[in-house]
Design a protein around this motif. Structure first.
Motif, mmCIF file in Angstrom:
data_model
loop_
_atom_site.group_PDB
_atom_site.id
_atom_site.type_symbol
_atom_site.label_atom_id
_atom_site.label_comp_id
_atom_site.label_asym_id
_atom_site.label_seq_id
_atom_site.Cartn_x
_atom_site.Cartn_y
_atom_site.Cartn_z
ATOM 1 N N TYR A 165 0.843 -1.195 0.000
ATOM 2 C CA TYR A 165 0.000 0.000 0.000
ATOM 3 C C TYR A 165 0.882 1.250 0.000
ATOM 4 N N ILE A 166 0.608 2.132 -0.931
ATOM 5 C CA ILE A 166 1.300 3.417 -1.015
ATOM 6 C C ILE A 166 0.261 4.508 -0.801
ATOM 7 N N MET A 167 0.418 5.287 0.258
ATOM 8 C CA MET A 167 -0.513 6.383 0.521
ATOM 9 C C MET A 167 0.216 7.713 0.379
ATOM 10 N N GLU A 168 -0.288 8.551 -0.525
ATOM 11 C CA GLU A 168 0.341 9.836 -0.799
ATOM 12 C C GLU A 168 -0.715 10.903 -1.084
ATOM 13 N N PRO A 169 -0.422 12.160 -0.745
ATOM 14 C CA PRO A 169 -1.255 13.271 -1.212
ATOM 15 C C PRO A 169 -0.716 13.754 -2.568
ATOM 16 N N PHE A 170 -1.316 13.331 -3.631
ATOM 17 C CA PHE A 170 -0.824 13.658 -4.973
ATOM 18 C C PHE A 170 -1.291 15.049 -5.394
ATOM 19 N N ILE A 171 -0.390 15.794 -6.013
ATOM 20 C CA ILE A 171 -0.671 17.175 -6.402
ATOM 21 C C ILE A 171 -1.923 17.279 -7.265
ATOM 22 N N ASP A 172 -2.070 16.365 -8.212
ATOM 23 C CA ASP A 172 -3.128 16.477 -9.216
ATOM 24 C C ASP A 172 -4.403 15.735 -8.811
ATOM 25 N N ASN A 173 -4.493 15.319 -7.560
ATOM 26 C CA ASN A 173 -5.675 14.579 -7.137
ATOM 27 C C ASN A 173 -6.188 15.174 -5.823
ATOM 28 N N GLN A 174 -6.634 16.428 -5.896
ATOM 29 C CA GLN A 174 -7.093 17.151 -4.722
ATOM 30 C C GLN A 174 -8.449 17.811 -4.994
ATOM 31 N N LYS A 175 -9.242 17.927 -3.953
ATOM 32 C CA LYS A 175 -10.561 18.543 -4.092
ATOM 33 C C LYS A 175 -10.483 20.067 -4.150
ATOM 34 N N TYR A 176 -9.518 20.642 -3.413
ATOM 35 C CA TYR A 176 -9.529 22.080 -3.211
ATOM 36 C C TYR A 176 -8.237 22.725 -3.716
ATOM 37 N N PRO A 177 -8.341 23.935 -4.290
ATOM 38 C CA PRO A 177 -7.141 24.627 -4.767
ATOM 39 C C PRO A 177 -6.098 24.842 -3.681
ATOM 40 N N ALA A 178 -6.541 25.102 -2.444
ATOM 41 C CA ALA A 178 -5.584 25.335 -1.351
ATOM 42 C C ALA A 178 -4.708 24.120 -1.101
ATOM 43 N N ALA A 179 -5.257 22.925 -1.333
ATOM 44 C CA ALA A 179 -4.479 21.699 -1.110
ATOM 45 C C ALA A 179 -3.351 21.581 -2.131
ATOM 46 N N ALA A 180 -3.677 21.782 -3.397
ATOM 47 C CA ALA A 180 -2.648 21.721 -4.437
ATOM 48 C C ALA A 180 -1.602 22.815 -4.230
ATOM 49 N N TYR A 181 -2.056 23.999 -3.850
ATOM 50 C CA TYR A 181 -1.161 25.124 -3.579
ATOM 51 C C TYR A 181 -0.164 24.762 -2.476
ATOM 52 N N SER A 182 -0.674 24.143 -1.414
ATOM 53 C CA SER A 182 0.178 23.762 -0.285
ATOM 54 C C SER A 182 1.146 22.643 -0.653
ATOM 55 N N LEU A 183 0.693 21.706 -1.472
ATOM 56 C CA LEU A 183 1.549 20.581 -1.847
ATOM 57 C C LEU A 183 2.716 21.028 -2.712
ATOM 58 N N VAL A 184 2.464 21.956 -3.623
ATOM 59 C CA VAL A 184 3.559 22.478 -4.449
ATOM 60 C C VAL A 184 4.580 23.206 -3.570
ATOM 61 N N ALA A 185 4.087 23.953 -2.570
ATOM 62 C CA ALA A 185 5.001 24.608 -1.631
ATOM 63 C C ALA A 185 5.802 23.582 -0.839
ATOM 64 N N THR A 186 5.170 22.458 -0.531
ATOM 65 C CA THR A 186 5.864 21.400 0.201
ATOM 66 C C THR A 186 7.034 20.845 -0.612
ATOM 67 N N SER A 187 6.894 20.811 -1.919
ATOM 68 C CA SER A 187 8.020 20.402 -2.759
ATOM 69 C C SER A 187 9.220 21.317 -2.534
ATOM 70 N N LEU A 188 8.970 22.610 -2.358
ATOM 71 C CA LEU A 188 10.064 23.550 -2.119
ATOM 72 C C LEU A 188 10.702 23.307 -0.747
ATOM 73 N N TYR A 189 9.902 22.872 0.222
ATOM 74 C CA TYR A 189 10.470 22.477 1.516
ATOM 75 C C TYR A 189 11.444 21.310 1.336
ATOM 76 N N PHE A 190 11.067 20.322 0.529
ATOM 77 C CA PHE A 190 11.973 19.209 0.265
ATOM 78 C C PHE A 190 13.276 19.716 -0.349
ATOM 79 N N THR A 191 13.176 20.712 -1.209
ATOM 80 C CA THR A 191 14.345 21.265 -1.879
ATOM 81 C C THR A 191 15.313 21.897 -0.893
ATOM 82 N N ILE A 192 14.795 22.743 -0.005
ATOM 83 C CA ILE A 192 15.690 23.544 0.841
ATOM 84 C C ILE A 192 16.021 22.898 2.176
ATOM 85 N N MET A 193 15.129 22.024 2.688
ATOM 86 C CA MET A 193 15.303 21.531 4.050
ATOM 87 C C MET A 193 15.461 20.020 4.163
ATOM 88 N N ALA A 194 14.806 19.262 3.311
ATOM 89 C CA ALA A 194 14.736 17.815 3.531
ATOM 90 C C ALA A 194 15.923 17.081 2.914
#
Length: 352
Positions: A280-309
């Motif tokens: 089982y793979i559970m993920e919040p996928f960018i392109d499979n969200q109900k609300y614009p705020a969710a996709a907006y937050s997920l793209v920002a999370t990618s930038l967190y991976f870039t600078i911090m993770a």
């Protein structure tokens, strides 16, 4: 997709980006100083003089912060020099998800974001140095300074915990007796499994620091007889995942790696599986969200991976993950999109 706007509107939008960091910190200050809470409690409005008197913040400080908050629609002037909180301000003050995200940005990401360019150029999380000296966030997580550690855990748990009730129903349809929790971190999912099903045994596979935290939590919950631990660095391809699991579970785990690393991990998982193992793979996928705020937050999370993770991972689209699953010699047998009220999709896979 962007809409057509005038040049004047575009310039305004550009300046929202330019001055965004200062407005963010103004909101943080208003929360810390009790100003936003004070305004919220006065539904009929409150003046800056009254705010200053009741909070002990200088009149100057109250004025500059309320002016900033009014510009970004956090508060509104209603006449007579009085301010009231807006719907946006209410969410910044009271909404759990908004506050989890705010503290994650402030405590984990904000200072490190100054190293965005270096992180992109070097392919390393150059912003992580503001918290400590580790090659990636995951080696340092167990010893993170506060409040960064708490804010990171709150962020991670908030988005996974909401999916647990439905995820448990899905996973335990086949009554697994042995479940591997890969990247189990604090052991929260493993403990939830044991509480959901009295017969299951779980093994957490993770780095030593995370296993130490998980072991402590498991012992405190009295579940040491049913939850075991296996130390592994999944980026080291010479370290094999042991066999024997009925279910292999990965929640918000694969997004912590680059595509090449995900492929190697999935191949390791495939090698540890037999024809009966369900992955089982559970993920919040960018392109499979109900609300614009969710996709907006997920793209920002990618930038967190870039600078911090780790400097090379991101949040993925569901199609990108499906390609990697196929390449690893696995096949998707079921897809559970946006389970419950969560932001997650679960992909059930088997060895080909």
């Amino acid at each position: 997709m962007s809409k057509e706007i005038t040049a004047l509107e575009a310039k305004h939008e550009a300046h929202k980006i330019v001055f965004g960091p200062l407005y963010f910190q103004a909101v943080v200050a208003m929360k810390k100083l009790g100003i936003l809470e004070m305004i919220s409690r006065h539904r009929g409005g409150i003046t800056v003089e009254e705010i200053s008197k009741q909070t002990g913040v200088s009149l100057y400080g109250v004025k500059v912060l309320t002016e900033a908050a009014q510009i970004i629609d956090v508060i509104d002037e209603i006449g007579g020099g009085k301010f009231k909180i807006t719907k946006t301000g209410f969410f910044l003050l009271k909404d759990e998800m908004t506050n989890v995200n705010l503290h994650f940005m402030k405590d984990v990401c904000y200072q490190g974001a100054d190293y965005m360019t270096e992180s992109i150029v070097n392919g390393k999380p150059e912003g992580l140095k503001v918290l400590g000296d580790w090659p990636t966030l995951y080696e340092g997580l167990a010893t993170f300074p506060e409040p960064a550690r708490t804010s990171w855990l709150n962020f991670d748990h908030y988005y996974s915990d909401g999916a647990f009730p439905n995820a448990l129903e899905i996973v335990f349809r086949t009554q697994p007796r042995l479940l591997f929790d890969i990247g189990g971190n604090t052991g929260k999912w493993s403990m939830a499994c044991c509480e959901y099903n009295p017969d299951v045994h779980v093994k957490i596979l993770d780095l030593p620091g995370q296993l130490a935290s998980a072991r402590k939590n498991v012992e405190e919950r009295g579940l040491s007889d049913r939850i075991g631990f296996h130390q592994i660095d999944l980026l080291d391809t010479t370290q094999a995942i042991p066999g024997g699991a009925d279910v292999i579970w990965m929640s918000q785990f694969l997004d912590c790696f680059s595509e090449d690393e995900i492929l190697a991990i999935l191949e390791n998982v495939r090698n540890a599986s037999d024809e009966h193992t369900i992955i089982y793979i559970m993920e919040p996928f960018i392109d499979n969200q109900k609300y614009p705020a969710a996709a907006y937050s997920l793209v920002a999370t990618s930038l967190y991976f870039t600078i911090m993770a780790n400097g090379n991972s991101k949040m993925y689209t569901v199609d990108a993950m499906k390609v990697l699953i196929e390449k690893a010699g696995l096949e998707i047998t079921e897809e559970f999109a946006l389970i419950g009220d969560s932001y997650h999709t679960i992909l059930a896979c088997r060895k080909k």
